[in-house]
Design a protein around this motif. Structure first.
Motif, PDB file in Angstrom:
ATOM      1  N   GLN A 154      56.929  26.481  26.828  1.00  0.00           N
ATOM      2  CA  GLN A 154      57.583  26.238  25.342  1.00  0.00           C
ATOM      3  C   GLN A 154      57.861  24.872  24.843  1.00  0.00           C
ATOM      4  N   MET A 155      57.057  24.253  25.502  1.00  0.00           N
ATOM      5  CA  MET A 155      56.947  22.569  25.254  1.00  0.00           C
ATOM      6  C   MET A 155      55.923  21.969  25.000  1.00  0.00           C
ATOM      7  N   SER A 156      55.662  20.969  24.449  1.00  0.00           N
ATOM      8  CA  SER A 156      54.734  20.076  24.358  1.00  0.00           C
ATOM      9  C   SER A 156      54.206  19.477  25.532  1.00  0.00           C
ATOM     10  N   GLY A 157      52.740  18.993  25.529  1.00  0.00           N
ATOM     11  CA  GLY A 157      52.487  18.198  26.576  1.00  0.00           C
ATOM     12  C   GLY A 157      53.733  16.947  27.040  1.00  0.00           C
ATOM     13  N   GLY A 158      53.700  16.209  25.985  1.00  0.00           N
ATOM     14  CA  GLY A 158      54.663  15.078  26.278  1.00  0.00           C
ATOM     15  C   GLY A 158      55.953  15.519  26.787  1.00  0.00           C
ATOM     16  N   GLN A 159      56.530  16.566  26.375  1.00  0.00           N
ATOM     17  CA  GLN A 159      57.728  17.119  26.698  1.00  0.00           C
ATOM     18  C   GLN A 159      57.536  17.478  28.294  1.00  0.00           C
ATOM     19  N   ARG A 160      56.684  18.176  28.400  1.00  0.00           N
ATOM     20  CA  ARG A 160      56.400  18.801  29.907  1.00  0.00           C
ATOM     21  C   ARG A 160      56.089  17.356  30.862  1.00  0.00           C
ATOM     22  N   GLN A 161      55.716  16.247  30.424  1.00  0.00           N
ATOM     23  CA  GLN A 161      55.528  15.313  30.993  1.00  0.00           C
ATOM     24  C   GLN A 161      56.788  14.624  31.401  1.00  0.00           C
ATOM     25  N   ARG A 162      57.394  14.591  30.355  1.00  0.00           N
ATOM     26  CA  ARG A 162      58.964  13.933  30.529  1.00  0.00           C
ATOM     27  C   ARG A 162      59.832  14.685  31.668  1.00  0.00           C
ATOM     28  N   VAL A 163      59.573  16.159  31.599  1.00  0.00           N
ATOM     29  CA  VAL A 163      60.406  16.732  32.512  1.00  0.00           C
ATOM     30  C   VAL A 163      59.825  16.698  33.964  1.00  0.00           C
ATOM     31  N   ALA A 164      58.685  16.221  34.179  1.00  0.00           N
ATOM     32  CA  ALA A 164      58.143  16.108  35.228  1.00  0.00           C
ATOM     33  C   ALA A 164      58.706  14.855  36.055  1.00  0.00           C
ATOM     34  N   ILE A 165      58.443  13.657  34.948  1.00  0.00           N
ATOM     35  CA  ILE A 165      58.996  12.460  35.396  1.00  0.00           C
ATOM     36  C   ILE A 165      60.436  12.461  35.790  1.00  0.00           C
ATOM     37  N   GLY A 166      61.246  13.184  34.787  1.00  0.00           N
ATOM     38  CA  GLY A 166      62.696  13.525  34.997  1.00  0.00           C
ATOM     39  C   GLY A 166      62.997  13.828  36.362  1.00  0.00           C
ATOM     40  N   LYS A 188      50.178   7.201  21.272  1.00  0.00           N
ATOM     41  CA  LYS A 188      51.424   6.854  20.691  1.00  0.00           C
ATOM     42  C   LYS A 188      52.661   7.418  21.569  1.00  0.00           C
ATOM     43  N   LEU A 189      52.276   8.765  22.333  1.00  0.00           N
ATOM     44  CA  LEU A 189      53.343   9.151  23.208  1.00  0.00           C
ATOM     45  C   LEU A 189      53.216   8.250  24.645  1.00  0.00           C
ATOM     46  N   ARG A 190      52.153   7.697  24.909  1.00  0.00           N
ATOM     47  CA  ARG A 190      51.861   6.911  26.071  1.00  0.00           C
ATOM     48  C   ARG A 190      52.775   5.700  26.146  1.00  0.00           C
ATOM     49  N   VAL A 191      52.556   5.077  24.776  1.00  0.00           N
ATOM     50  CA  VAL A 191      53.434   3.750  24.688  1.00  0.00           C
ATOM     51  C   VAL A 191      54.997   4.262  24.770  1.00  0.00           C
ATOM     52  N   GLU A 192      55.563   5.416  24.003  1.00  0.00           N
ATOM     53  CA  GLU A 192      56.803   5.691  24.021  1.00  0.00           C
ATOM     54  C   GLU A 192      57.235   6.014  25.326  1.00  0.00           C
ATOM     55  N   LEU A 193      56.507   6.808  26.134  1.00  0.00           N
ATOM     56  CA  LEU A 193      56.908   7.202  27.370  1.00  0.00           C
ATOM     57  C   LEU A 193      56.907   6.008  28.626  1.00  0.00           C
ATOM     58  N   ARG A 194      56.084   5.017  28.446  1.00  0.00           N
ATOM     59  CA  ARG A 194      55.969   4.306  29.400  1.00  0.00           C
ATOM     60  C   ARG A 194      57.173   2.999  29.056  1.00  0.00           C
TER      61      ARG A 194
END
Length: 409
Positions: A154-166, A188-194
């Motif tokens: 139910q999440m986008s790729g960026g959201q799933r990766q945030r969960v994995a990092i979390g 854009k997501l790469r810059v935000e997430l890093r």
């Protein structure tokens, strides 16, 4: 919890190490896969709480080095120490290490909150109430607290990766290992997430190794950058050191966008000569390099005398005399005595590329294409005949082994 969850629980769990990062020492580390040498004599020290970006092309040994640190691979030679303790023979779950994979590796049947909670309850043996609280806090820090009850599908790729990092950061391990965690995300997501990852690692104080093949990402994330090539450590230094003073020709041509221009030549009588250029060079030099911003672009109309400050077509900011990349006065293209202290190349602009607040032009010269940074309003457009000049302070010289030679004084 399902039977799968229980089976995944290690028999001998590490005692939580809190948020204090530990020093990592690699001494002559090597790894062979049959006749293939994935790592060769890697020596590196990582300070407690430091973030080191492992940078290199595919097949350079970055992920192998990370897997050895995680305990998923064994070194063929050398030693790996965490806080002075040799990790040989220590199982992965006993190392107090968190690993973030390139692919999310989330439990698909669990919510974001439960994915983090599971890691804390079974990885840290935390009571359920404390684990849930810590999991919610981590999700909030990553800006996805509202997604706590959603499952991965139910999440986008960026959201799933945030969960994995979390999930990895919530454990507050003494060492965090990240294996290209954002390679599948858009720019854009790469810059935000890093930015979020670095902020969280700073807050936790964990020692971290961050694998990437993206040099811009490595320069943004790492306190220091370790550049690997064909299993060997080419350079370990701060982003400024790696960029301003590359230890090898490989580093010079790998780091930077565009990378350093490197011109090959033949040394004779203290002069390095190549197609269309000749420059005074130190003993042993076989090539000269200059960053795109170290070049000045002038109209070919001024070919008879090109002052070092002539910027009628625009120029990059240059590296300045403090860059320490080399020395030696430039000579004319005919190999005559030093004239005006600059390296000079004639050429024709073939491509003009707009990159945000600046422009990069590519100039075809007798020694091949050369990249130059210029202002966006520069008249150096395709088809224009130009002269490229560089002061001695912006030049780097490399020997036949590709190693940077000492600056001339």
């Amino acid at each position: 919890m399902t039977g799968t969850d229980v089976a995944a629980r290690p028999d001998d769990l590490a005692t939580p190490g809190g948020t204090a990062g530990v020093p990592i020492e690699m001494v002559g580390l090597g790894r062979d896969f049959g006749s293939v040498q994935a790592l060769a004599d890697v020596n590196m020290s990582v300070r407690p709480g430091e973030i080191v970006a492992l940078l290199g092309p595919s097949g350079s040994g970055k992920s192998t080095l990370l897997r050895i640190c995680a305990g998923l691979e064994s070194a063929s030679s050398g030693r790996l120490l965490f806080a002075g303790v040799d990790q040989a023979g220590i199982a992965p779950h006993q190392r107090d290490v968190s690993l973030v994979f390139q692919h999310y590796a989330l439990y698909p049947h669990l919510s974001a909150l439960d994915n983090l909670t599971l890691a804390l309850r079974y990885g840290r043996r935390q009571p359920k109430k404390a684990a849930v609280a810590r999991a919610r806090e981590t999700l909030d820090m990553l800006g996805i607290g509202a997604l706590a009850d959603r499952r991965p599908a139910q999440m986008s790729g960026g959201q799933r990766q945030r969960v994995a990092i979390g999930r990895a950061l919530a454990r507050q391990s003494r060492v965090v290992l990240l294996d290209e965690p954002m390679s599948g995300l858009d720019a854009k997501l790469r810059v935000e997430l890093r930015v979020e990852i670095v902020a969280l690692l700073r807050r936790l104080g964990s020692t971290a190794l961050f694998v990437t093949h993206d040099q811009a990402e490595a320069m943004a994330v790492g306190d220091r950058v370790a550049v690997l090539n064909a299993g060997r450590l080419e350079q370990l230094g701060t982003p400024d050191e790696v960029y301003d003073r590359p230890a090898t020709r490989f580093v010079a041509t790998f780091v930077g966008s565009p990378p350093m221009n490197v011109l090959d030549g033949t040394l004779s009588g203290g002069v390095l000569s190549g197609p269309g250029f000749a420059v005074a060079a130190p003993a042993g030099a076989t090539s000269v390099g200059v960053r795109p911003e170290g070049l000045i672009v002038s109209s070919r109309a001024s070919a008879s005398a090109v002052p070092a400050g002539d910027t009628d077509l625009g120029s990059g900011p240059g590296l300045g005399s403090g860059s320490g990349l080399g020395g030696g006065a430039a000579l004319g293209g005919d190999g005559t005595a030093p004239a005006d202290g600059i390296l000079r190349l004639d050429g024709t602009v073939v491509v003009s590329e707009r990159l945000g607040a600046e422009r990069v032009i590519y100039v075809q010269t007798p020694s091949g294409p050369v990249a130059v940074r210029v202002p966006t309003d520069s008249p150096a457009q395709p088809g224009r005949s130009v002269i490229l000049t560089a002061s001695a302070a912006t030049c780097a010289f490399f020997g036949p082994d590709g190693v940077l030679l000492p600056a001339q004084h």
